[in-house]
Design an enzyme around this catalytic site. Structure first.
Site, mmCIF file in Angstrom:
data_model
loop_
_atom_site.group_PDB
_atom_site.id
_atom_site.type_symbol
_atom_site.label_atom_id
_atom_site.label_comp_id
_atom_site.label_asym_id
_atom_site.label_seq_id
_atom_site.Cartn_x
_atom_site.Cartn_y
_atom_site.Cartn_z
ATOM 1 N N ASP A 57 2.365 1.939 3.336
ATOM 2 C CA ASP A 57 3.325 0.963 3.899
ATOM 3 C C ASP A 57 4.758 1.428 3.667
ATOM 4 O O ASP A 57 5.636 1.193 4.481
ATOM 5 C CB ASP A 57 3.211 -0.409 3.204
ATOM 6 N N GLU A 64 -9.099 -13.509 -1.933
ATOM 7 C CA GLU A 64 -8.345 -13.817 -0.705
ATOM 8 C C GLU A 64 -9.022 -14.967 0.039
ATOM 9 O O GLU A 64 -10.236 -14.944 0.282
ATOM 10 C CB GLU A 64 -8.255 -12.581 0.191
ATOM 11 N N HIS A 108 0.882 -1.172 0.000
ATOM 12 C CA HIS A 108 0.000 0.000 0.000
ATOM 13 C C HIS A 108 0.918 1.221 0.000
ATOM 14 O O HIS A 108 2.023 1.162 0.559
ATOM 15 C CB HIS A 108 -0.831 0.097 1.283
ATOM 16 N N ASP A 154 -10.676 -11.764 10.370
ATOM 17 C CA ASP A 154 -9.650 -12.010 9.359
ATOM 18 C C ASP A 154 -8.319 -12.278 10.069
ATOM 19 O O ASP A 154 -7.600 -11.345 10.398
ATOM 20 C CB ASP A 154 -9.577 -10.711 8.525
HETATM 21 C C1 XUL Z 1 -7.519 -6.589 4.177
HETATM 22 C C2 XUL Z 1 -6.758 -6.977 2.974
HETATM 23 C C3 XUL Z 1 -5.882 -5.916 2.393
HETATM 24 C C4 XUL Z 1 -5.777 -5.977 0.911
HETATM 25 C C5 XUL Z 1 -5.010 -4.842 0.312
HETATM 26 O O1 XUL Z 1 -8.297 -7.588 4.695
HETATM 27 O O2 XUL Z 1 -6.825 -8.095 2.540
HETATM 28 O O3 XUL Z 1 -4.639 -6.014 2.979
HETATM 29 O O4 XUL Z 1 -5.195 -7.167 0.479
HETATM 30 O O5 XUL Z 1 -5.492 -3.607 0.687
HETATM 31 CO CO CO Z 2 -5.818 -9.088 1.024
#
Ligand code: XUL
Ligand code: CO
Length: 436
Positions: free
Chosen positions: A102, A266, A99, A305
């Protein structure tokens, strides 16, 4: 400075190796189904968890031992870049992801913030000149700063929409500068807490406006990478607009944006949505929208998460099965959006975590390739739907049947025979392939 002294290059030593700092399955140059493992898996290190994660949680202060923590401000940002490239080289990983926030700290205003970014991007670019490591994707953090309390593109405050747009504009310029293969939109706080104060239709319209502007600006500056949206159902908001793959695809289709995006799926977001990872990959795949993955795993006992490193071979095998069946990655790859546990606070744990993650996916790749080569699942599926290959089934598929002809057929066939779905038999087969 050396940030990880005592750790050399992580080598492939094979399944029998007892060395914890060696790969047991990930052999980058080994060929599987016509491509090397390195080309198939396209592993990426997530900058945020690995170089910024400090172990803090709502109940505890930061506790990670990180050799770069003695620095502050821009010196800390620079030290992290040095540490990151040392880590990438030692792990022999071909990609990384970050990001904007970061890599460089925010300044007192947007101009200063962008100047900080420029300095660090120049440094990263310099490292990339002599390293084989490439940028899988970058993204903007539109959720940490208090200004994003009500979201960014879906904020009720137009000034926040504008600020978020300025941030993404800068990130797209960075994507061009560093040759990013993709750009990710994860809807940080794009969602709602209560419908009692929310104009959902207006917020969705604004999200589409925002994405349309990003598409236009990418075209304007010649960004050739793939745009990706990463679905997530909840956290930090009660309800995230990009809830899951199906919701996100429907949104893109509704607003005429589908051709410009693919999905970054994800694993832990899938399970939070009440789906398996395989389900989300399949939904993306059948719509031609499987772009990339964030590889992690959740804890099914916990409702948030947890972003654990992937270790579940059943899941990695079925994920690689979906990815291979979709034709493999093109611009995408496997990003470890995963963090070491709070109890794993030593620098060496970062290596152990990535090694198990990479090995789990390498093993998954090998088993999935074998399942495909032997047509194990293909044969089961073909057999299961064989009634559509001839007779009335073929007429249905070819559009030659209607309710009249089907009624006539049903009247003549009062006795219907079904076959078993054989789920347990199929799982036994997969276990045989997994464990030999
Ligand atoms: C948050 C997540 C983020 C994205 C990128 O749950 O997965 O880190 O991958 O912004
Ligand atoms: Co992610």
């Amino acid at each position: 400075m050396v940030f990880f002294p005592g750790i050399g290059k992580i080598a492939y030593e094979g399944p029998e190796s007892k060395n914890p700092l060696a790969f047991k399955h990930y052999n980058p140059s080994e060929t599987v189904m016509g491509k090397t493992m390195e080309e198939h898996l396209r592993f990426a290190v997530a900058y945020w968890h690995t170089f910024k994660g400090d172990g803090s949680d709502p109940f505890g202060d930061k506790n990670m031992i990180r050799p770069w923590d003695k620095y502050k401000g821009m010196d800390l940002a620079k030290a992290r870049v040095e540490a990151a490239f040392e880590f990438f080289e030692k792990l022999d990983v071909p990609f990384f992801c970050f990001h904007d926030r970061d890599i460089a700290p925010e300044g007192d205003n947007l101009i200063e913030t962008n100047q900080n970014l420029d300095k660090i991007v120049a440094m990263i670019k310099d490292y990339m000149r002599t390293s084989k490591v490439k940028l899988l994707w970058n993204t903007s953090n539109l959720f940490t700063h208090p200004r994003y309390v009500h979201g960014a593109a879906t904020s009720c405050n137009a000034d926040v929409f504008a600020y978020g747009a300025a941030q993404v504009k800068k990130s797209l310029e960075i994507a061009v500068e560093l040759g990013a293969e993709n750009y990710v939109f994860w809807g940080g706080r794009e969602g709602y807490e209560t419908l009692l104060n929310t104009d959902m239709k207006f917020e969705l319209d604004n999200l589409a406006r925002f994405l349309r502007m990003a598409v236009d600006y990418a075209k304007e500056i010649g960004f050739k990478g793939q745009f990706l949206i990463e679905p997530k159902p909840k956290e930090p908001t009660k309800h995230q607009y990009d809830f899951d793959a199906a919701t996100t695809i429907a949104f893109l289709q509704t607003y005429g944006l589908k051709d410009y995006f693919k999905l970054n799926i994800e694993a832990n977001h899938a399970t939070l949505a009440g789906h398996t990872f395989q389900h989300e990959l399949r939904v993306a795949s059948i719509h031609g929208m499987l772009g990339s993955i964030d590889a992690n795993q959740g804890d099914l006992m916990l409702g948030w998460d947890t972003d654990e490193f992937p270790t579940d071979l059943y899941v990695t095998t079925l994920a690689m099965y979906e990815i291979l069946k979709a034709g493999g990655f093109t611009t995408g790859g496997i990003n470890f959006d995963a963090k070491v546990r709070r109890g794993s606070f030593e620098p060496e744990d970062l290596f152990y975590a990535h090694i198990i993650g990479m090995d789990s996916y390498a093993k998954g790749l090998k088993v999935a390739a074998k399942l495909i080569e032997d047509r194990v699942i293909d044969e089961i599926i073909e057999e299961r739907y064989s009634s559509y290959k001839s007779g009335i089934g073929l007429e249905i598929v070819n559009g030659e049947a209607n309710f009249h002809t089907l009624e006539e057929y049903a009247l003549q066939n009062p006795v219907i025979m079904n076959s078993s779905g054989k789920q347990e038999r199929i799982k036994a087969l997969i276990n045989q392939y997994l464990f030999g």
